[in-house]
Design an enzyme around this catalytic site. Structure first.
Site, PDB file in Angstrom:
ATOM      1  CG  PHE A  49      -1.853  -0.911   1.156  1.00 46.26           C
ATOM      2  CD1 PHE A  49      -2.646  -1.424   0.095  1.00 46.26           C
ATOM      3  CD2 PHE A  49      -2.239  -1.498   2.521  1.00 46.26           C
ATOM      4  CE1 PHE A  49      -3.704  -2.317   0.050  1.00 46.26           C
ATOM      5  CE2 PHE A  49      -3.517  -2.328   2.456  1.00 46.26           C
ATOM      6  CZ  PHE A  49      -4.147  -2.668   1.269  1.00 46.26           C
ATOM      7  CG  MET A  57      -4.473   4.364  -1.602  1.00 49.62           C
ATOM      8  SD  MET A  57      -4.559   4.601  -3.451  1.00 49.62           S
ATOM      9  CE  MET A  57      -3.876   2.912  -3.755  1.00 49.62           C
ATOM     10  N   PRO A  58      -4.194   2.265   1.943  1.00 47.86           N
ATOM     11  CG  PRO A  58      -4.777   2.722   4.081  1.00 47.86           C
ATOM     12  CD  PRO A  58      -4.049   3.583   3.059  1.00 47.86           C
ATOM     13  CG  HIS A  59      -7.115  -0.264  -1.368  1.00 41.94           C
ATOM     14  ND1 HIS A  59      -5.969   0.065  -1.441  1.00 41.94           N
ATOM     15  CD2 HIS A  59      -7.359  -0.999  -2.308  1.00 41.94           C
ATOM     16  CE1 HIS A  59      -5.190  -0.509  -2.559  1.00 41.94           C
ATOM     17  NE2 HIS A  59      -6.272  -1.136  -3.015  1.00 41.94           N
ATOM     18  CB  ALA A  60     -10.289  -4.218   2.007  1.00 37.15           C
TER      19      ALA A  60
END
Length: 138
Positions: A49, A57-60
């Site tokens: 990330f 840029m964390p996301h799932a």
């Protein structure tokens, strides 16, 4: 929707991501499980990330608890370690579909690639100023 939160310090990157997810959850954009999905991705794939220049840029995946698309920027006065990188900015994104995901990533990349905007982003801790800097981009 864009939400911004500036913080003096957090314990670690997990807390920074938690606080950004909490803000998105509080506004009805994600379910609580989205935070755990992000941590599971980090556990499995490591620090991919990290975008460089102190930005993460964390996301799932959308099926991991996204209700509506949006983003929360957490800006730290004191950086935290994220897989050997010093991070002060967390753009936590939640995308309801692939098109929204691509658009959010594109907007973040535009800010990161414009030297002047990136410098302003890193220098200010004022939330209103951050909204102006990101103005139409996020």
């Amino acid at each position: 929707m864009l939400y911004i939160e500036t913080l003096k310090r957090v314990k670690d990157y997990e807390e920074a991501i938690y606080l950004s997810c909490e803000r998105l959850c509080r506004h009805g954009l994600i379910e609580k499980r989205y935070y755990h999905a992000i941590l599971n991705i980090i556990d499995e794939y490591g620090g991919y990330f990290y975008l460089g220049n102190g930005i993460c840029m964390p996301h799932a995946r959308m099926e991991e608890g996204v209700i509506h698309s949006g983003m929360c920027l957490v800006k730290l006065k004191k950086p935290v370690d994220f897989y050997g990188h010093s991070v002060r900015v967390f753009f936590t994104i939640a995308a309801k579909n692939d098109e929204c995901h691509f658009e959010q990533m594109k907007k973040i990349a535009e800010v990161c690639m414009e030297k002047e905007l990136l410098q302003q982003l890193m220098e200010t801790d004022d939330e209103q100023e951050l909204y102006k800097i990101l103005g139409g981009r996020a």
